[in-house]
Design an enzyme around this catalytic site. Structure first.
Site, PDB file in Angstrom:
ATOM      1  N   HIS A 160       0.810  -1.233  -0.170  1.00  0.00           N
ATOM      2  CA  HIS A 160       0.024  -0.023  -0.059  1.00  0.00           C
ATOM      3  C   HIS A 160       0.798   0.991   0.007  1.00  0.00           C
ATOM      4  O   HIS A 160       0.414   2.386   0.362  1.00  0.00           O
ATOM      5  CB  HIS A 160      -0.920  -0.072   1.285  1.00  0.00           C
ATOM      6  CG  HIS A 160      -1.696  -1.420   1.684  1.00  0.00           C
ATOM      7  ND1 HIS A 160      -2.810  -1.488   0.978  1.00  0.00           N
ATOM      8  CD2 HIS A 160      -1.161  -2.403   2.085  1.00  0.00           C
ATOM      9  CE1 HIS A 160      -3.119  -2.862   1.282  1.00  0.00           C
ATOM     10  NE2 HIS A 160      -2.272  -3.350   2.084  1.00  0.00           N
ATOM     11  N   SER A 281      14.369  22.253 -15.126  1.00  0.00           N
ATOM     12  CA  SER A 281      13.320  22.962 -15.432  1.00  0.00           C
ATOM     13  C   SER A 281      13.722  24.420 -15.926  1.00  0.00           C
ATOM     14  O   SER A 281      14.690  24.960 -15.336  1.00  0.00           O
ATOM     15  CB  SER A 281      12.393  23.264 -14.156  1.00  0.00           C
ATOM     16  OG  SER A 281      11.882  24.240 -14.135  1.00  0.00           O
ATOM     17  N   LYS A 287      15.338  21.925  -9.893  1.00  0.00           N
ATOM     18  CA  LYS A 287      14.565  20.792 -10.444  1.00  0.00           C
ATOM     19  C   LYS A 287      15.757  19.854 -11.149  1.00  0.00           C
ATOM     20  O   LYS A 287      16.685  20.283 -11.891  1.00  0.00           O
ATOM     21  CB  LYS A 287      13.439  20.979 -11.221  1.00  0.00           C
ATOM     22  CG  LYS A 287      12.308  21.787 -10.515  1.00  0.00           C
ATOM     23  CD  LYS A 287      11.531  20.868  -9.642  1.00  0.00           C
ATOM     24  CE  LYS A 287      10.676  19.961 -10.229  1.00  0.00           C
ATOM     25  NZ  LYS A 287       9.528  20.452 -10.758  1.00  0.00           N
ATOM     26  N   GLU A 294       9.102   9.233 -16.787  1.00  0.00           N
ATOM     27  CA  GLU A 294       7.736   9.383 -16.948  1.00  0.00           C
ATOM     28  C   GLU A 294       7.149   8.991 -18.227  1.00  0.00           C
ATOM     29  O   GLU A 294       6.080   8.670 -18.402  1.00  0.00           O
ATOM     30  CB  GLU A 294       7.409  10.972 -16.415  1.00  0.00           C
ATOM     31  CG  GLU A 294       7.916  11.366 -15.070  1.00  0.00           C
ATOM     32  CD  GLU A 294       7.766  13.228 -15.156  1.00  0.00           C
ATOM     33  OE1 GLU A 294       7.021  13.831 -14.769  1.00  0.00           O
ATOM     34  OE2 GLU A 294       9.220  13.631 -15.360  1.00  0.00           O
TER      35      GLU A 294
END
Ligand code: ARG
Length: 462
Positions: A160, A281, A287, A294
């Site tokens: 979980h 970024s 970043k 992704e």
């Protein structure tokens, strides 16, 4: 509107097709990717036609040489593809005629574009099964290398996405090695079933010429000819099996990608992705974005989309060939390209990955990850039934939680206040090292078990 009728099939037509008819009908924009397979199929067919006496050996030789020239023109990028000639089959044949003259017209004896395209596409998909297998083996090797280095690295195991029990990073990496092994076996399985030759089925009913289907099957590396000509030209289940295997593989890739995204956040910091596999970024200088992970996570969308798309094209089609089936290719091409890219990117990312053992270890020591070890000890030592041990442990976790400490930080008196049978020995099982080392069951996370599996995989993948 073109007024000239089609040179390949226009004998009974007074005028050529409407421009939009031509646009919807043409597949050359995408099926030129089948050029090498189309020419291999034609070469096998021409050689067979000569061997069986259906055409003259001199014509077969002219065809063979002409086809090699066509192939080299396509490979060099000098071939002029024509939409009016619809597809790769007619483009190749028309150029062959320019090169060798009338003999080119004998190539299509005892053949139809229906068995021709079925052969081409099977050969192409078969090669994709092999490519996926090789790419997956490379990814497995990268994972095994990480597993070997991480056989002793303790990290929290999750259920979980809540800390559950400590495991090792090596064990976690090997879980994916197993998944990708099953993916490989699915591609191998699909390959085995698709490896039969449709050639000689002709349009749908077979041919009256004395063809030797075994000869062309063998020349193209197929195990045998397909047994039924109607089936041979009208099914695309082989492509669907490839897409199913690709979809499952993409699902596995998406899970690993997702873990890399989570693990590389500032909140987790379990791993660091190398600069080569991160992006910045344009507005937030701090970043380091895991874009490749992704994108890999997202690729399943188009791969599974291709599977559903082709299944929908095939559903309800009466036998044998229908032009609907021309819609089989683009989505398979796209899915195969997407899978290849995702596998290559994942392999690069995993190879360059730097785990952070201290961070993972510290995280494993939070969240009462050794509560199960405490409960197991209560069963083993004082001999409590597991359900009671579970209850006692729960009370101890609540106590530790209320005090803001971990289980090993409780005193023996604290523990005895919950259950008098607890003794000093309990502290030996509460550390994460003890916990991990004790999980020696077959397939368990203990470093010695992980090292055994690493050795097994190194041998398999060598
Ligand atoms: N371009 C066609 C396809 O991809 C080749 C087969 C055409 N056959 C036909 N009977 N029109 O399906």
């Amino acid at each position: 509107m073109s007024t000239k009728s089609n040179t390949m099939w226009g004998g009974r037509f007074a005028t050529g097709p409407d421009a939009i008819m031509e646009a919807i009908n043409a597949s050359i924009g995408f099926d030129q990717r089948l050029a090498a397979q189309d020419i291999a199929g034609s070469r096998a067919h021409a050689a067979m036609l000569a061997a069986t006496g259906i055409i003259e050996p001199s014509d077969a030789e002219a065809i063979r040489e002409g086809l090699l020239t066509v192939l080299s023109e396509i490979e060099a990028g000098t071939f002029a593809f024509s939409t009016a000639l619809e597809d790769i089959h007619m483009n190749v044949e028309a150029r062959l005629k320019e090169l060798i003259g009338e003999a080119a017209g004998r190539l299509h004896t005892a053949r139809s574009r229906n068995d021709q395209v079925a052969v081409d596409f099977r050969l192409w998909v078969r090669a994709q099964c092999d490519a996926a297998d090789a790419a997956l083996a490379g990814l497995q090797r990268a994972l095994v290398t990480q597993a070997e280095a991480g056989a002793d690295m303790i990290m929290p195991g999750f259920t979980h996405l809540q800390v559950a029990q400590p495991v090792t990073f090596g064990h976690h990496m090997l879980a994916y090695v197993e998944m990708f092994a099953r993916d490989r076996s699915r591609f191998a399985d699909a390959r085995l079933r698709m490896n039969e030759s449709p050639l000689g089925a002709a349009a749908l009913a077979g041919t009256s010429f004395p063809v030797d289907r075994r000869m062309t099957a063998a020349a193209l590396g197929f195990d045998r000819p397909m047994a039924n000509s109607l089936d041979a030209v009208s099914d695309r289940d082989f492509a669907l099996e490839f897409l199913s295997a690709a979809t499952i593989c993409a699902m596995h890739l998406s899970r690993l990608a997702e873990e890399l995204v989570i693990w590389s956040t500032a909140q987790f910091r379990f791993v660091r992705l190398s600069d080569r596999w991160s992006t910045g970024s344009s507005i937030m200088p701090q970043k380091r974005n895991p874009d490749a992970a992704e994108l890999i996570r997202a690729k399943i969308g188009r791969i599974m989309g291709a599977q559903i798309g082709l299944m929908t094209v095939m559903k309800g089609l009466p036998l044998a060939y229908s032009k609907d089936m021309q819609e089989d290719k683009e989505q398979v091409f796209d899915a195969a390209d997407s899978l290849a890219l995702a596998l290559a990117a994942m392999t690069g990312m995993v190879s360059d990955l730097t785990p952070a053992p201290e961070v993972m270890r510290a995280a494993a020591a939070t969240g009462f990850a050794t509560a199960t070890d405490l409960a197991d000890w209560l069963v083993r030592e004082p001999g409590l039934p597991f359900r009671e041990a579970h209850h006692v442990t729960g009370a101890l976790v609540a106590m530790a939680e209320a005090r803001g400490c971990d289980l090993p930080d409780l005193t023996l008196d604290d523990m005895r206040s919950v259950h008098p049978s607890i003794s000093e020995g309990v502290f030996a099982v509460l550390g994460v090292d003890n916990s991990v080392a004790s999980r020696r069951s077959e397939g368990g996370t203990a470093p010695e078990r992980v090292r055994e599996q690493v050795a097994r995989w190194k041998e398999i993948l060598a």
